[in-house]
Scaffold this motif. Structure first.
Motif: not given
Length: 371
Positions: A79-92, A114-119
């Motif tokens: 589930a890459p989008a889930v991992v990337l969402a966690a990365a979004a919270a840890a990065t700027e 998923q990716f629009a939510t990540l965006d």
């Protein structure tokens, strides 16, 4: 916001001047046994290590962080989008991309959501690299017939692009139920969420991607550094024939690598883990192929694909890729094969602090001279 985007008051993101060359770190979150103890890391620890890698990549100025997709228990990247969402919270600032999304066995509506939510979560930093999938375990898992392998990707890519282009959406295909006035949300923060196509080197894939005028992400695992020249030529010719400006199309190279203080340190650090990963995690379970040290060293030479060496060697090889293919992006899989976290963090830091700044200057210099 990151250094390549500007957030407007209305909430839309518009591209500003991006670096002449973008470089990033990607991972497939493989679980590989420790060479000394035989212990396999837990999925939780692997994910925690990955977020730490993303945080450091952001801090040292890398442009991209990518997560690949696999659907087996020796990977944590289902589930890459889930991992990337966690990365979004840890990065700027760092951009966040799949590498790749196996679109053929997924639903484009869900991928978009998923990716629009990540965006939204990341403030406009999401991207998608859509691919057919060189690993095929997801097809039977989600009820797809491998006989439809090529048609599934074509149709689903068409739908994903249509979702990006307009809302509500009416759409009909052959392999997925039709949509009528479908309201698909959320919408992305970016005016146009980037969708790249992952291409392993097949002629048909390159031609179809060029016809669509989409950016192409080339993958090179092992082999001569020039092995994709025909692929890129076909891509650009198809783009021109379809009315797209080939000079405006972006291309990237996705590859394995490691940066050390010296050439010998880099090769000695990378080789045993890379060789272990090729056996444990490459292709379908139980069918991995080992690589002798002499073959690995040959692949690390200037005319072969692996990106491994001192900072200057890595800069030189990426410049070779740039001159050969015109690529303006590299996404490097660092630490494949169970490499200790300390070594992965070390190479991320060198890539961000010693490779990326020089590479950007060298790529930008000819254009500045021409101006």
């Amino acid at each position: 916001m990151n250094h390549t985007e500007t957030l407007h008051a209305g909430g839309a993101v518009a591209s500003a001047q991006r670096p002449a060359f973008e470089i990033g770190h990607m991972t497939f979150l493989e679980l590989t046994a420790d060479r000394a103890t035989g212990a396999v890391p837990t999925a939780r620890q692997r994910v925690r290590d990955t977020i730490e890698q993303a945080r450091l990549a952001d801090q040292v100025g890398l442009d991209l962080f990518g997560v690949g997709e696999h659907h087996r228990t020796d990977f944590v990247g289902s589930a890459p989008a889930v991992v990337l969402a966690a990365a979004a919270a840890a990065t700027e600032s760092i951009r966040l991309t799949s590498s790749v999304t196996v679109l053929s066995s997924d639903d484009p509506v869900r991928v978009w959501e998923q990716f629009a939510t990540l965006d939204q979560l990341s403030g406009g930093r999401a991207e998608i690299i859509a691919g057919r999938g060189s690993y095929t375990e997801s097809f039977p898992l989600f009820g797809y017939d491998l006989a439809d392998y090529a048609d599934l990707f074509r149709e689903k890519l068409d739908l994903l692009l249509a979702i990006r282009d307009r809302n509500p959406l009416t759409w009909a295909g052959r392999l997925r139920p039709a949509l009528r006035d479908a309201d698909i949300g959320p919408r992305a923060v970016q005016e146009e969420l980037p969708i790249w196509v992952g291409v392993g080197g097949t002629r048909a894939s390159a031609i179809s991607t060029g016809r669509l005028g989409l950016p192409m992400a080339l993958a090179l695992l092992l082999g001569p550094i020039a092995q994709h020249l025909e692929t890129v030529d076909l891509y650009r010719a198809a783009a021109a024939e379809a009315g797209h400006d080939p000079a405006a199309l972006r291309t990237s190279i996705n590859l394995h690598g490691y940066v050390g203080r010296t050439s010998q340190e880099a090769r000695d650090t990378m080789y045993p883990h890379f060789a272990r990963g090729m056996i444990d995690n490459n292709h379908q379970r139980g069918r991995g192929v080992g690589i002798p040290r002499v073959a690995f060293d040959a692949q690390a030479s200037p005319n072969a694909g692996l990106l491994v060496g001192s900072p200057q060697e890595v800069i030189d090889k990426l410049m070779t890729y740039h001159h050969l293919y015109g690529v303006d992006r590299a996404l490097v899989q660092l630490g494949f094969g169970g490499m200790p976290q300390r070594d992965v963090l070390s190479t991320i830091e060198l890539l961000g602090t010693e490779v990326a700044p020089v590479l950007r200057r060298e790529v930008a210099a000819p254009a500045e001279d021409a101006a």
